[in-house]
Design a protein around this motif. Sequence first.
Motif, short mmCIF file in Angstrom:
data_model
loop_
_atom_site.label_atom_id
_atom_site.label_comp_id
_atom_site.label_asym_id
_atom_site.label_seq_id
_atom_site.Cartn_x
_atom_site.Cartn_y
_atom_site.Cartn_z
N ARG A 466 0.49 -1.39 0.07
CA ARG A 466 0.51 0.27 0.38
C ARG A 466 0.48 1.20 -0.29
NH1 ARG A 466 -3.81 0.37 3.96
NH2 ARG A 466 -5.27 1.80 2.65
N ALA A 469 2.13 1.32 -3.44
CA ALA A 469 1.89 2.27 -4.28
C ALA A 469 0.62 3.90 -4.12
CB ALA A 469 -0.07 1.31 -4.17
N ALA A 470 1.16 3.65 -3.03
CA ALA A 470 0.88 5.68 -2.12
C ALA A 470 1.87 6.21 -2.89
CB ALA A 470 0.51 5.34 -1.01
N LEU A 530 -3.60 -1.57 -7.25
CA LEU A 530 -4.31 -1.02 -6.22
C LEU A 530 -4.67 0.37 -6.92
CD1 LEU A 530 -2.05 -1.75 -3.10
CD2 LEU A 530 -3.88 -1.77 -3.41
N VAL A 532 -5.01 4.46 -6.44
CA VAL A 532 -5.03 5.54 -5.54
C VAL A 532 -5.47 6.44 -5.86
CG1 VAL A 532 -2.77 6.25 -4.37
CG2 VAL A 532 -2.15 4.22 -5.28
N SER A 534 -5.82 11.26 -4.40
CA SER A 534 -5.68 11.37 -3.46
C SER A 534 -5.79 12.95 -3.92
CB SER A 534 -4.18 11.37 -2.46
OG SER A 534 -4.01 12.14 -1.97
N VAL A 547 -6.58 4.00 -0.93
CA VAL A 547 -5.48 3.13 -1.45
C VAL A 547 -5.93 2.11 -1.30
CG1 VAL A 547 -3.12 2.06 -1.22
CG2 VAL A 547 -3.00 4.17 -0.68
#
Length: 666
Positions: A466, A469-470, A530, A532, A534, A547
Motif C-alpha cells: 500500500r 502504491a501510494a 491497487l 490510488v 488523493s 489506496v
Amino acid sequence: MFKKILIANRGEIACRVIKTARKMGIATVAVYSDADANALHVKMADEAVHIGPPPANQSYIVIDKIMEAIRQTGAEAVHPGYGFLSENPKFAAALEKEGVAFIGPPVGAIEAMGDKITSKKLAAEAGVSTVPGYMGLIEDADEAVKISHEIGYPVMIKASAGGGGKGMRIAWNDDEAREGFQSSKNEAASSFGDDRIFIEKFVTQPRHIEIQVLADTHGNTIYLNERECSIQRRNQKVVEEAPSPFLDAETRKAMGEQACALAAAVDYASAGTVEFIVDGDKNFYFLEMNTRLQVEHPVTELITGVDLVEQMIRVAAGEKLSLTQADIGINGWAIENRVYAEDPYRGFLPSIGRLTRYRPPAEARGADGIVRNDTGVYEGGEISMFYDPMIAKLCTWAPTRTDAIEVMRNALDSFELEGIGHNIPFLAAVMDHPKFISGDMTTAFIAEEYPDGFEGVTLDDTALRRIAAATVAMHRVAEIRRTRVTGRMGNHERRVGTDWVVSVDDAQFAVTIAADPKGADVRFADGAILRVESDWVPGQSLAVLSVGGETLILKTDKRTGGFRIRYRGADVTVRVMSPRQAELAALMPEKIAPDTSKMLLCPMPGLVVKIDVEEGQEVQEGQALCTIEAMKMENILRAEKKGKVSKINAGPGDSLAVDDVIMEFE
C-alpha cells in the motif's frame, strides 16, 4: 459562583482548566516561571503572574509565591491541577487562612489520603482490601533490605508523597532494594520536598484499574466508573481507557462502592481517584487515593459526558452535586495516549528542544467518533528540561472499543511532531499490538512485549504494498510538477515514466502506473492492482490517500529520489527508481556506521548527578557507571560488558547533550 480563579500549575492541565473556566464565564490567572514566559497557558489566561526561576522548587511549588500572586490578582479560588501543590495540605491550609477557596478536597482529606502510608492504614481500617507491605517510616537502606526480605521479593519501593511514577522503584533482590531506596529518596526529595519511603509487595501480573469518585460538601458521593491504566512505563501511565475491557458489572459496582466508602470516611469533597491493583481472578486491592484531578480524566469525561473540572469548581463554590449514581452510565469507549517528549528508540529517555513542527490531528466530535487533544504546547515552543515530558494527551471516543482504537490509529498517523524525540511511533505500535487489541494486558505489558526496548515496527507485505502504491503515485505527481517548473516543452505527462521500481526499506516492488484524471492504477509484478486516489501535492507533509478503497494516512518528507514515510509506528525510507536506476543502486556499497562500542554516550540531555567509577577501574557487566538527571527523573547508566575505564570526560553538575561522550573504555 467565583468570578476569578488562579491555576497553580502549568502546561496542558492549566490549559484544560482555563477552557472550562472560560465556558463557565470565570476569569483566569496563570502563573509562570522564567522557562514558561511564552507558554501556551500564559497566552490563554486572562492574566499572568511571574513567580520565579525555572526549577519547580523555586517557583511552582513555593507556596508564598503562589499566595502573593493570589493577593496581587484578587483571585477567589485556586485550581491546583495535578502534581506540584495539588496534594499539599500546607497549601490548602494557607488558602483557607487567606479566605481563598481551594478547588480540591478539604485539608483533612488531603492529609489522610494524600500520604500513602496513612491512606493504606485508613483503607485497611475501613475494610478495603490492601496489598501487604510495611507502612512505617524506613530510616536507611539496610532497613529497606531487611523489610524487603520480610515481605518477600519482588517489592515496590515508593515515595509516601509521590505520584506520576516519581520516587518509585521495583526491587527483585537486595542490591536493587538498596539502590532503589536511595534513588527513590532522592527523587522524592527533589520532586515533592518529602523523602519518606515505604515498601509493599509487588503483585505480579497485575492490572491497574482506578475508580473516579466525585463528592460534594453535602454528603453526596458517586463514582463515575473505572479507567484501565495497565500500560505503564517506569510506573508511569502511557495508555488509559474507559471502561476497562477486563471488568464485569459486578466487580465494577463493588470497586465503586468501596471507593465511595473510603472517600466518605475522610469527608472527601471534590474529584478524586481510588486506584486498585486487580489480579487475573478479579480480586482487587487498594493501591492509593489521589486527592486531585488525574491526568487521564478525559476518558471518563468522554464516556460519561461529565465535565470533571466544572464539577470541581461547583463543589468548591458550595454547590450540591446535580448528578446521582443513577445518572452515571457508560456511553461508548474512550482511549487516551500520552504523547511524551521522549525517544522510544533510546529506551524512552527524555528529549528536549524546540517543536519545529507541532500539528496535532484536528479535534472533531461526531456520532461515530471523537478526537480530543489536551495540550499545553505549540509549534515553535520549547520543551524544557525542568518539567515532566508530557506534550499532549490524545484522546479518542467511539461507540465500541474496536472503533475507538481505529479512530486513535488514524489520529496518531495524522499527528505531526518534529524537532524532538517523541513516543508517537511506540503508541501507534501499541494500538496495533494483538494483546492490546484483545484487552489482555497487565502492567508488565511494555517489559514483556518490548524486553529489549522499542526498535520500531516491521510492516507486513500488505502495508508495504500500500505504501509502495501510494508513494509511486505521489512521485508521479511530483515529477509532473518538476517538469512544469523547469519549463520543458511538450506533453509533460508523457515525459514521466510508467515503469518504476519502489524500494520500501528492504522490500522492493516492480510496478507499472496508469494514471487518469481521478487517480492512478498501480499494477504489481504479480498482477495485483491497487487504485490510488488523493489530492496530495508536493510539499505537503501529511498525505491522506485512498489506496485499494481504504484510507491511508502517511507522514511524508521528501528525500532524494523518494520519501521518508512514517506510518503506524514504522519509519521507512522509500526510493522510487526507474528500472535502470534500480539496477545500478543494487551495486552500491553499504555505508558502515562508526564504532562507538568503547564509549559511554549520553542517551538524553541532562545533568550529571554522579560518576560511580574512576579512570583505570575495571567494570563488570551491569555495573553502575553514572547517574544522569533529566525531567525530574534519575537515570542510572550501566556497563553493557566487562571493560576498563580509560578516560572520563564529564563530572557531577555537568550539562550534557545527546551523544556527548561521558567516558571511554580500553
